[in-house]
Design a protein around this motif. Structure first.
Motif, PDB file in Angstrom:
ATOM      1  N   ARG A  57      47.115  42.949  40.683  1.00  0.00           N
ATOM      2  CA  ARG A  57      46.666  43.907  39.675  1.00  0.00           C
ATOM      3  C   ARG A  57      45.339  43.696  39.931  1.00  0.00           C
ATOM      4  NH1 ARG A  57      44.647  43.782  34.388  1.00  0.00           N
ATOM      5  NH2 ARG A  57      45.150  45.418  33.074  1.00  0.00           N
ATOM      6  N   ALA A  59      42.870  46.219  38.000  1.00  0.00           N
ATOM      7  CA  ALA A  59      42.813  46.669  36.558  1.00  0.00           C
ATOM      8  C   ALA A  59      43.925  47.617  36.141  1.00  0.00           C
ATOM      9  CB  ALA A  59      41.580  47.608  37.048  1.00  0.00           C
ATOM     10  N   SER A  60      43.985  47.828  35.147  1.00  0.00           N
ATOM     11  CA  SER A  60      44.822  48.437  34.522  1.00  0.00           C
ATOM     12  C   SER A  60      45.798  49.660  35.096  1.00  0.00           C
ATOM     13  CB  SER A  60      44.633  49.161  33.067  1.00  0.00           C
ATOM     14  OG  SER A  60      45.668  49.873  32.418  1.00  0.00           O
ATOM     15  N   GLY A  61      46.684  49.596  35.699  1.00  0.00           N
ATOM     16  CA  GLY A  61      47.327  50.547  36.360  1.00  0.00           C
ATOM     17  C   GLY A  61      46.767  50.629  37.944  1.00  0.00           C
ATOM     18  N   ARG A  99      50.284  55.291  38.120  1.00  0.00           N
ATOM     19  CA  ARG A  99      49.733  53.822  38.629  1.00  0.00           C
ATOM     20  C   ARG A  99      49.444  53.911  40.230  1.00  0.00           C
ATOM     21  NH1 ARG A  99      54.373  49.128  37.810  1.00  0.00           N
ATOM     22  NH2 ARG A  99      53.285  49.091  35.669  1.00  0.00           N
TER      23      ARG A  99
END
Length: 252
Positions: A57, A59-61, A99
């Protein structure tokens, strides 16, 4: 589109109705059966569990293959940020946050189920980017497919394949198939010939002649301009969701 493949996006994969259950299977099936799905449909499995395929990951998504130097991590984040901006600017906001799975090596992309394409949208939930696709043009092209189909009512009137592709080229501003935004007419290749309506027909046409993308982009660009700009696409979606036909709305 639910499943997209292409060097600027050639599509393939199971039928639309046959795809929706795949993601659910990974959740409800026993481990052994889920493993079979993972082998048969690695793209679905990878977008469900990026870490299982060696992605980390950022960052978010947003996920990328592990071990990237900071400069390559910034490349991924920058490309996605600009792609999101292009989609948001065209559609007047975003209703989706797919995503993102980004690979900076061919080995990584093959491992998550990628092929010779630059990018692919999976199940209207995720976007996979190949090493050649980690840039705003390809990323926003794929995100446009996800955004458009999320706005269309499930089971309702769909747009022809050529319109979907031409719109994605327009949203992304792909310079291979469109003149610069400052041009009075952005068309590079104009044609009055019928364009492919179905997925299979589009695949055959695009594989035979890459100008299919430019022709589709030309037609969509001219229609959007003639109808007052990007809001015409939002009106198209609204009217299709109300049950009108594509031809009646666009008069193409």
């Amino acid at each position: 589109m639910v499943w997209k493949r292409g060097r600027a996006g050639r599509r393939g994969g199971p039928s639309r109705r046959g795809r929706a259950w795949l993601l659910a299977l990974l959740v409800v099936l026993p481990i052994a059966a889920a493993a079979v799905v993972a082998v048969a449909f690695p793209s679905v499995a990878a977008t469900t569990c990026p870490g299982c395929y060696g992605l980390e990951r950022l960052a978010s998504g947003i996920y990328a293959e592990s071990g990237l130097p900071s400069s390559r991590r910034r490349q991924v984040l920058s490309a996605v940020e600009e792609a999101e901006r292009r989609v948001r600017a065209f559609f007047g906001g975003r209703q989706t946050s797919p995503r993102i799975l980004a690979c900076l090596s061919d080995r990584c992309y093959r491992r998550i189920g990628g092929g010779g394409e630059r990018g692919v949208a999976v199940l209207n939930r995720a976007v996979m980017l190949s090493p050649a696709g980690v840039d705003p043009v390809i990323a926003s092209h794929e995100m446009s497919h996800v955004e458009l189909h999320a706005r269309l009512e499930p089971g309702g009137v769909e747009v022809p394949q050529w319109f979907d592709e031409g719109l994605a080229v327009l949203v992304s501003g792909d310079p291979r198939y469109l003149a610069p935004e400052t041009a009075a007419d952005r068309c590079l290749v104009s044609s009055d010939a019928p364009l492919p309506v179905t997925l299979d027909a589009w695949l055959r046409a695009a594989d035979a002649d890459r100008r299919a993308y430019a022709e589709a982009a030309c037609r969509v660009s001219r229609w959007v301009t003639a109808n007052g700009g990007p809001h015409a696409v939002l009106d198209l979606v609204r009217r299709l969701n109300a049950g009108e036909t594509f031809g009646a709305v666009t008069r193409m």
